[in-house]
Design an enzyme around this catalytic site. Structure first.
Site, mmCIF file in Angstrom:
data_model
loop_
_atom_site.group_PDB
_atom_site.id
_atom_site.type_symbol
_atom_site.label_atom_id
_atom_site.label_comp_id
_atom_site.label_asym_id
_atom_site.label_seq_id
_atom_site.Cartn_x
_atom_site.Cartn_y
_atom_site.Cartn_z
ATOM 1 N N CYS A 1 0.888 -1.503 -0.016
ATOM 2 C CA CYS A 1 -0.362 0.226 -0.052
ATOM 3 C C CYS A 1 0.939 0.994 0.299
ATOM 4 O O CYS A 1 1.554 1.366 0.479
ATOM 5 C CB CYS A 1 -0.831 0.379 1.239
ATOM 6 N N CYS B 1 -0.123 3.832 2.693
ATOM 7 C CA CYS B 1 0.439 3.546 3.961
ATOM 8 C C CYS B 1 1.314 3.975 3.836
ATOM 9 O O CYS B 1 1.725 4.384 5.049
ATOM 10 C CB CYS B 1 0.249 2.001 4.130
#
Length: 111
Positions: free
Chosen positions: A33, A36
């Site tokens: 991600c 993230c």
């Protein structure tokens, strides 16, 4: 005792998060991600600057049960747990200042 973020798992989530005497911000994330990874330095900074909240990271690929239990459908999702319950949910990548504004109810000190 401000410091680094901690890692939590399905196995120790209840002990480290739900039974904590402080609010715990849990970052639901995964290696793949990009957003993230983008907010990780902001979360590290918040962890080191604020001792009234614990910042924890839970890898959803390695710990799917907890993510499923709390209905985490997209990442990054930041849940604040207080007294064993979700007190706030923040979805998506944001700058550190925006995350701190979202956490204002849980932060008492400003670095």
């Amino acid at each position: 005792m401000a410091g680094a973020t901690i890692t939590v798992t399905d196995a120790d989530f209840e002990e480290k998060v739900l039974k904590s005497d402080k609010p715990v911000l849990v970052d639901f994330w995964a290696e793949w991600c990009g957003p993230c990874r983008m907010i990780a330095p902001s979360l590290e900074a918040i962890a080191s600057e604020h001792d009234e909240i614990i910042v924890a990271k839970l890898n959803i690929d390695q710990n799917p049960a907890t993510a499923a239990k709390y209905g985490v459908m997209s990442i990054p999702t930041l849940n604040v747990y207080k007294d064993g319950d979700v007190a706030k949910t923040i979805v998506g990548a944001k700058p550190k200042a925006a995350i701190e504004r979202d956490l204002a109810d849980f932060l008492t000190s400003k670095a």
